[in-house]
Structures are given as C-alpha cells and as structure tokens.
Design an enzyme around this catalytic site. Structure first.
Site, PDB file in Angstrom:
ATOM      1  N   HIS A  57       6.390   3.270   6.809  1.00 27.64           N
ATOM      2  CA  HIS A  57       7.553   2.642   6.776  1.00 27.64           C
ATOM      3  C   HIS A  57       7.330   1.311   5.755  1.00 27.64           C
ATOM      4  CE1 HIS A  57      11.577   0.937   8.883  1.00 27.64           C
ATOM      5  NE2 HIS A  57      11.218   0.201   7.736  1.00 27.64           N
ATOM      6  N   HIS A  97       6.674  -1.420   3.337  1.00 23.42           N
ATOM      7  CA  HIS A  97       6.410  -2.884   3.788  1.00 23.42           C
ATOM      8  C   HIS A  97       5.698  -3.816   2.708  1.00 23.42           C
ATOM      9  CE1 HIS A  97       3.244  -0.724   5.719  1.00 23.42           C
ATOM     10  NE2 HIS A  97       2.408  -1.966   5.400  1.00 23.42           N
ATOM     11  N   ASN A 152       0.753  -1.194  -0.093  1.00 24.02           N
ATOM     12  CA  ASN A 152       0.051   0.053   0.051  1.00 24.02           C
ATOM     13  C   ASN A 152       0.811   1.239   0.001  1.00 24.02           C
ATOM     14  OD1 ASN A 152      -2.568  -1.374   0.079  1.00 24.02           O
ATOM     15  ND2 ASN A 152      -2.109  -1.823   2.151  1.00 24.02           N
ATOM     16  N   GLY A 165      -4.153   3.356   0.774  1.00 19.68           N
ATOM     17  CA  GLY A 165      -4.452   2.605   1.957  1.00 19.68           C
ATOM     18  C   GLY A 165      -3.521   2.370   2.881  1.00 19.68           C
TER      19      GLY A 165
HETATM   20  P1  5GP Z   1      -0.475  -0.941   5.541  1.00 19.09           P
HETATM   21  O1  5GP Z   1      -2.013  -0.390   5.530  1.00 19.09           O
HETATM   22  O2  5GP Z   1       0.197   0.300   6.127  1.00 19.09           O
HETATM   23  O3  5GP Z   1       0.036  -1.461   4.527  1.00 19.09           O
HETATM   24  O4  5GP Z   1      -0.423  -1.914   6.554  1.00 19.09           O
HETATM   25  C1  5GP Z   1       0.062  -1.850   7.854  1.00 19.09           C
HETATM   26  C2  5GP Z   1      -0.172  -3.258   8.648  1.00 19.09           C
HETATM   27  O5  5GP Z   1       0.697  -3.327   9.850  1.00 19.09           O
HETATM   28  C3  5GP Z   1      -1.481  -3.431   8.982  1.00 19.09           C
HETATM   29  O6  5GP Z   1      -2.037  -4.758   8.517  1.00 19.09           O
HETATM   30  C4  5GP Z   1      -1.451  -3.523  10.519  1.00 19.09           C
HETATM   31  O7  5GP Z   1      -2.154  -4.653  10.900  1.00 19.09           O
HETATM   32  C5  5GP Z   1      -0.186  -3.810  10.720  1.00 19.09           C
HETATM   33  N1  5GP Z   1       0.297  -3.311  11.996  1.00 19.09           N
HETATM   34  C6  5GP Z   1       0.310  -2.021  12.397  1.00 19.09           C
HETATM   35  N2  5GP Z   1       0.829  -2.084  13.766  1.00 19.09           N
HETATM   36  C7  5GP Z   1       1.452  -3.055  14.050  1.00 19.09           C
HETATM   37  C8  5GP Z   1       2.445  -3.721  15.113  1.00 19.09           C
HETATM   38  O8  5GP Z   1       2.529  -2.931  16.173  1.00 19.09           O
HETATM   39  N3  5GP Z   1       2.670  -4.959  15.101  1.00 19.09           N
HETATM   40  C9  5GP Z   1       2.280  -5.686  13.818  1.00 19.09           C
HETATM   41  N4  5GP Z   1       2.769  -7.019  14.045  1.00 19.09           N
HETATM   42  N5  5GP Z   1       1.687  -5.337  12.912  1.00 19.09           N
HETATM   43  C10 5GP Z   1       0.948  -4.057  12.701  1.00 19.09           C
HETATM   44 ZN    ZN Z   2      10.272   3.309  10.450  1.00 24.39          ZN
END
Ligand code: 5GP
Ligand code: ZN
Length: 112
Positions: A97, A99, A86, A92
């Site tokens: 950071h 990933h 994303n 989204g």
């Molecule tokens: P994004 O929407 O930024 O692509 O996804 C971020 C992801 O990071 C989400 O699926 C969320 O569940 C996960 N996430 C957010 N905070 C934490 C955390 O503290 N630990 C872990 N293991 N996952 C996290």
């Molecule tokens: Zn970072």
C-alpha cells in the site's frame, strides 16, 4: 480498501497505530520499527499497491503527500529529513500500500 492490507486496517481503525496526522485523503503514523528518532509513514487512504500502480489521476494525491512531508516533519521537530518510497519486492517494499517514509533526528541509514 484491500482486505488483507495492514495499512488499510490501520486506516479503518481495525489495528492501532500512533497517528500524527489525518485528513480525508491521507494518514500519517509512526513506523512500528523506526530506523530514526523520528520515522513516520505518510499513507494515502486510497489503496494503491505502489508507485507502479499510479496513474495521472493520482497526481494531486502524490503531490499532496510530498507537500505534507515537510509540514509534518517540522511538527515532529525536524529541521531536515530523509524521504523514501520503496517500490516493488526488488525495491525493498514490504507493505503493498503505497507510502512515503519520513525519517530524521538520528540514525536513518536503513534503506527501508
Ligand atoms: P516498506 O519496506 O514497505 O517501504 O516499509 C513498510 C514499513 O511499514 C516498515 O518500515 C515497517 O516497519 C512498517 N510497518 C509494517 N507493519 C506495520 C504496522 O502494523 N504498523 C506500523 N505502524 N508500521 C508497520
Ligand atoms: Zn491498503
């Protein structure tokens, strides 16, 4: 390292995560809100906000992440999987950071 970044805190060990892989460049850990039976995040140790912040100098790191995804997915028992990056609020992205989501083995219809 970015002071208020949750993934930098996981990388430094300041907050816990279930790690499935780590080397000098990247870390992989289970998503805290999994949307599939297997759902892990592949994260570079270098803090880059998103794909929008990537430059030519990050080419090898991005390639490494993509090549690691199938290896780690296989180790997690997956024969096939979905990957997702994303980018930006409108894409989204919640954690700024960069990933790579790797999901498989069940419901993976969520778009994040
Ligand atoms: P994004 O929407 O930024 O692509 O996804 C971020 C992801 O990071 C989400 O699926 C969320 O569940 C996960 N996430 C957010 N905070 C934490 C955390 O503290 N630990 C872990 N293991 N996952 C996290
Ligand atoms: Zn970072």
């Amino acid at each position: 390292m970015s002071a208020n970044c949750v993934f930098c805190k996981i990388i430094s060990g300041a907050i816990p995560a279930t790690k499935i892989y780590e080397d000098d460049d990247v870390i992989a850990f289970n998503d805290i809100r999994p949307s599939a039976k297997v759902h892990f995040l592949l994260v570079p140790k270098l803090h880059i906000d998103s794909l929008l912040g990537c430059e030519n100098e990050h080419q090898a790191l991005l390639g490494k992440m993509l090549l690691l995804a199938p290896q780690l997915a296989k180790q997690q028992g997956l024969a096939g999987f979905k990957t997702l990056i994303n980018t930006g609020v409108e894409g989204g992205q919640e954690v700024f950071h960069i990933h790579l989501h790797v999901m498989g083995g069940g419901n993976q219809s969520r778009n994040s």
